[in-house]
Design a protein around this motif. Structure first.
Motif, PDB file in Angstrom:
ATOM      1  N   PRO A 179      -3.584 -13.946  -7.565  1.00 16.95           N
ATOM      2  CA  PRO A 179      -2.606 -14.491  -6.323  1.00 16.95           C
ATOM      3  C   PRO A 179      -3.312 -15.105  -5.614  1.00 16.95           C
ATOM      4  CG  PRO A 179      -2.200 -11.995  -7.077  1.00 16.95           C
ATOM      5  CD  PRO A 179      -3.360 -12.472  -7.921  1.00 16.95           C
ATOM      6  N   VAL A 180      -3.025 -15.756  -5.058  1.00 12.18           N
ATOM      7  CA  VAL A 180      -3.515 -17.027  -3.783  1.00 12.18           C
ATOM      8  C   VAL A 180      -2.485 -17.074  -2.688  1.00 12.18           C
ATOM      9  CG1 VAL A 180      -4.565 -19.325  -3.435  1.00 12.18           C
ATOM     10  CG2 VAL A 180      -4.884 -18.271  -5.517  1.00 12.18           C
ATOM     11  N   SER A 181      -2.955 -16.973  -1.574  1.00 13.81           N
ATOM     12  CA  SER A 181      -2.230 -17.011  -0.396  1.00 13.81           C
ATOM     13  C   SER A 181      -1.981 -18.629  -0.062  1.00 13.81           C
ATOM     14  CB  SER A 181      -3.072 -16.467   0.919  1.00 13.81           C
ATOM     15  OG  SER A 181      -3.026 -15.100   0.862  1.00 13.81           O
ATOM     16  N   VAL A 182      -0.743 -18.956   0.015  1.00 11.41           N
ATOM     17  CA  VAL A 182      -0.431 -20.311   0.387  1.00 11.41           C
ATOM     18  C   VAL A 182      -0.456 -20.420   1.946  1.00 11.41           C
ATOM     19  CG1 VAL A 182       1.543 -22.235   0.291  1.00 11.41           C
ATOM     20  CG2 VAL A 182       1.096 -20.470  -1.641  1.00 11.41           C
ATOM     21  N   THR A 183      -1.351 -21.115   2.422  1.00  2.13           N
ATOM     22  CA  THR A 183      -1.522 -21.227   3.800  1.00  2.13           C
ATOM     23  C   THR A 183      -1.833 -22.583   4.142  1.00  2.13           C
ATOM     24  OG1 THR A 183      -2.456 -20.020   5.840  1.00  2.13           O
ATOM     25  CG2 THR A 183      -3.928 -20.481   3.644  1.00  2.13           C
ATOM     26  N   SER A 184      -2.410 -22.728   5.541  1.00  4.67           N
ATOM     27  CA  SER A 184      -3.175 -24.035   5.982  1.00  4.67           C
ATOM     28  C   SER A 184      -3.703 -23.746   7.219  1.00  4.67           C
ATOM     29  CB  SER A 184      -1.889 -25.038   6.316  1.00  4.67           C
ATOM     30  OG  SER A 184      -2.568 -26.197   6.428  1.00  4.67           O
ATOM     31  N   ALA A 185      -3.935 -24.679   8.066  1.00  8.63           N
ATOM     32  CA  ALA A 185      -4.930 -24.547   9.290  1.00  8.63           C
ATOM     33  C   ALA A 185      -4.221 -23.592  10.505  1.00  8.63           C
ATOM     34  CB  ALA A 185      -5.008 -25.870   9.959  1.00  8.63           C
ATOM     35  N   THR A 186      -5.245 -22.566  10.682  1.00  9.04           N
ATOM     36  CA  THR A 186      -4.979 -22.099  11.629  1.00  9.04           C
ATOM     37  C   THR A 186      -6.327 -21.210  12.019  1.00  9.04           C
ATOM     38  OG1 THR A 186      -3.645 -19.643  12.566  1.00  9.04           O
ATOM     39  CG2 THR A 186      -4.484 -19.764  10.149  1.00  9.04           C
ATOM     40  N   PHE A 187      -6.405 -20.768  13.220  1.00 12.10           N
ATOM     41  CA  PHE A 187      -7.862 -20.389  13.594  1.00 12.10           C
ATOM     42  C   PHE A 187      -7.823 -18.883  14.297  1.00 12.10           C
ATOM     43  CE2 PHE A 187      -7.651 -25.125  14.175  1.00 12.10           C
ATOM     44  CZ  PHE A 187      -8.400 -25.346  12.868  1.00 12.10           C
ATOM     45  N   SER A 188      -6.857 -17.957  14.117  1.00 10.68           N
ATOM     46  CA  SER A 188      -6.946 -16.730  14.593  1.00 10.68           C
ATOM     47  C   SER A 188      -7.790 -15.743  13.197  1.00 10.68           C
ATOM     48  CB  SER A 188      -5.552 -16.194  14.994  1.00 10.68           C
ATOM     49  OG  SER A 188      -4.704 -16.529  14.164  1.00 10.68           O
ATOM     50  N   GLY A 189      -6.701 -15.792  12.266  1.00 14.95           N
ATOM     51  CA  GLY A 189      -7.431 -15.208  11.313  1.00 14.95           C
ATOM     52  C   GLY A 189      -8.777 -15.454  10.548  1.00 14.95           C
ATOM     53  N   PRO A 190      -8.748 -16.924  10.513  1.00 14.96           N
ATOM     54  CA  PRO A 190      -9.790 -17.433  10.061  1.00 14.96           C
ATOM     55  C   PRO A 190     -11.020 -17.254  10.617  1.00 14.96           C
ATOM     56  CG  PRO A 190      -7.805 -18.785   9.516  1.00 14.96           C
ATOM     57  CD  PRO A 190      -7.553 -17.857  10.499  1.00 14.96           C
ATOM     58  N   SER A 191     -10.883 -17.463  12.153  1.00 14.95           N
ATOM     59  CA  SER A 191     -12.042 -17.198  12.892  1.00 14.95           C
ATOM     60  C   SER A 191     -12.727 -15.892  12.736  1.00 14.95           C
ATOM     61  CB  SER A 191     -11.847 -17.392  14.364  1.00 14.95           C
ATOM     62  OG  SER A 191     -11.447 -18.647  14.711  1.00 14.95           O
ATOM     63  N   ALA A 192     -11.748 -14.773  12.444  1.00 15.82           N
ATOM     64  CA  ALA A 192     -12.238 -13.360  12.286  1.00 15.82           C
ATOM     65  C   ALA A 192     -12.832 -13.283  10.847  1.00 15.82           C
ATOM     66  CB  ALA A 192     -10.902 -12.363  12.555  1.00 15.82           C
ATOM     67  N   ASN A 193     -12.174 -13.908   9.759  1.00 12.16           N
ATOM     68  CA  ASN A 193     -12.704 -13.718   8.565  1.00 12.16           C
ATOM     69  C   ASN A 193     -13.941 -14.231   8.336  1.00 12.16           C
ATOM     70  OD1 ASN A 193     -10.241 -12.260   7.987  1.00 12.16           O
ATOM     71  ND2 ASN A 193      -9.381 -14.076   7.122  1.00 12.16           N
ATOM     72  N   THR A 194     -14.017 -15.497   8.818  1.00 10.38           N
ATOM     73  CA  THR A 194     -15.424 -16.137   8.896  1.00 10.38           C
ATOM     74  C   THR A 194     -16.537 -15.516   9.556  1.00 10.38           C
ATOM     75  OG1 THR A 194     -14.199 -18.349   8.879  1.00 10.38           O
ATOM     76  CG2 THR A 194     -16.302 -18.460   9.369  1.00 10.38           C
ATOM     77  N   LEU A 195     -16.279 -14.876  10.603  1.00 10.14           N
ATOM     78  CA  LEU A 195     -17.266 -13.768  11.323  1.00 10.14           C
ATOM     79  C   LEU A 195     -17.883 -12.873  10.580  1.00 10.14           C
ATOM     80  CD1 LEU A 195     -18.737 -13.376  14.033  1.00 10.14           C
ATOM     81  CD2 LEU A 195     -16.861 -11.919  14.774  1.00 10.14           C
TER      82      LEU A 195
END
Length: 355
Positions: A229-245
């Motif tokens: 399963p793959v999440s269908v998503t696009s640009a956002t910077f709340s979750g991705p910032s936390a996940n990248t950290l």
């Protein structure tokens, strides 16, 4: 779009990260050259200026609508499969989180996406604020602040275990979203021409909206081709910032779209600023501004996770597929920003433009 050879060559998770990287680079270059900023647009609107920042925001939003709705009509994307549409939404989270985010982005002098772009151009103020934003977002998602976020989000939830598609809810034809995008684009171009904006900035402003559509289409196509399963998503910077950290802090991190998105924005914005001669190191002017920016970043970090997205994630990405709570969150962001500008910045005669 045949992405199976790429998946066979590098795997599903690395492919998702590559798609995030591509989306991020397009976003970073376009946002840096267009100076896209929701904070600047709301401040201009609050001061009845309706100038270039409003035009750029409207153009970005309308471009995202046009591209995403066109992709949906052509069968390249199913909005109902998007992660933020397929889960229960929170009306209370959209209101409270949106207001908090709006207040925070005025205090921090830029939304989370703008801070990331500025950080890549040498703005050390944005580096500090961006790191605080990412830490608080992570705390709100999985840490000490998560019980509070969960409590506020559960005050008023959407029914049926899914979010609300506004187009379906009000019973309009499928092409209505595309029509709204085209009308908004005409308004954006009118304001841009009246403000004397050059065509290059307009092109890059539309590029931000295109990056949102690109992310949607790439992740949807990956979800069709991938075994897992793959999440269908696009640009956002709340979750991705936390996940990248967390990607750089924990053992055995997982590659995903989010982890590619943030570095992609940094790479794109840095390259755009370097070649344009805009890269330069900047710091806080004084202690008061530093405290203000740090507090704003805290509000944005918690507010974004509560609202279900930041100014980009909810305001453009979620808005482009007509997620009900995303549109409400965007409205509350505008309200929070306008009120904060009136009560704080206009009284102190602080400059309008984003840094």
């Amino acid at each position: 779009m045949d992405i199976v050879p790429l998946i066979d060559r590098i795997g599903e998770q690395p492919t998702a990260a590559v798609f995030g990287l591509i989306t991020g680079i397009v976003f970073g270059v376009s946002a840096q050259r267009s100076r896209f900023c929701l904070r600047a647009a709301t401040v201009e609107f609050a001061r009845r200026m309706m100038d270039s920042s409003v035009a750029i925001w409207l153009l970005t939003f309308s471009t995202a609508l046009v591209w995403v709705q066109s992709a949906s009509l052509l069968g390249l994307l199913r909005p109902e499969d998007a992660r933020m549409m397929a889960v229960t939404g929170s009306w209370s989270g959209a209101v409270i989180g949106g207001l908090m985010f709006g207040v925070g982005m005025v205090l921090a002098r830029g939304c989370s996406g703008r801070l990331l772009v500025l950080a890549a151009t040498g703005n050390l103020r944005s580096v500090v604020s961006g790191l605080i934003f990412a830490v608080v977002a992570q705390m709100s998602l999985h840490g000490w602040l998560s019980p509070t976020r969960d409590y506020l989000a559960r005050l008023w939830m959407t029914e049926g275990g899914v979010n609300v598609n506004l187009l379906t809810a009000i019973g309009v034809p499928e092409w209505s979203g595309l029509a709204l995008g085209l009308i908004t684009a005409i308004l954006a171009i009118y304001i841009a021409r009246r403000s004397g904006m050059g065509y290059k900035r307009l092109v890059f402003g539309s590029g931000v909206g295109f990056a949102v559509a690109l992310g949607w289409v790439l992740t949807y196509q990956l979800s069709l081709a991938a075994f897992e399963p793959v999440s269908v998503t696009s640009a956002t910077f709340s979750g991705p910032s936390a996940n990248t950290l967390m990607f750089f802090l924990i053992p055995d991190p997982v590659l995903e779209f989010d982890v590619g998105l943030v570095p992609g924005v940094v790479i794109g914005a840095f390259a755009a600023s370097w070649f344009a001669g805009d890269f330069k190191f900047q710091g806080f002017d004084n202690e008061a501004i530093m405290r203000r920016s740090m507090f704003g970043a805290v509000l944005m970090g918690f507010g974004a996770m509560l609202a279900g997205g930041c100014a980009i994630g909810a305001g453009v990405t979620g808005g482009s597929i007509f997620v009900g709570t995303a549109w409400l969150a965007l409205l509350c962001m505008w309200i929070g920003a306008i009120v904060t500008d009136a009560l704080v910045d206009q009284r102190g005669a602080v400059g309008v433009a984003a840094e």
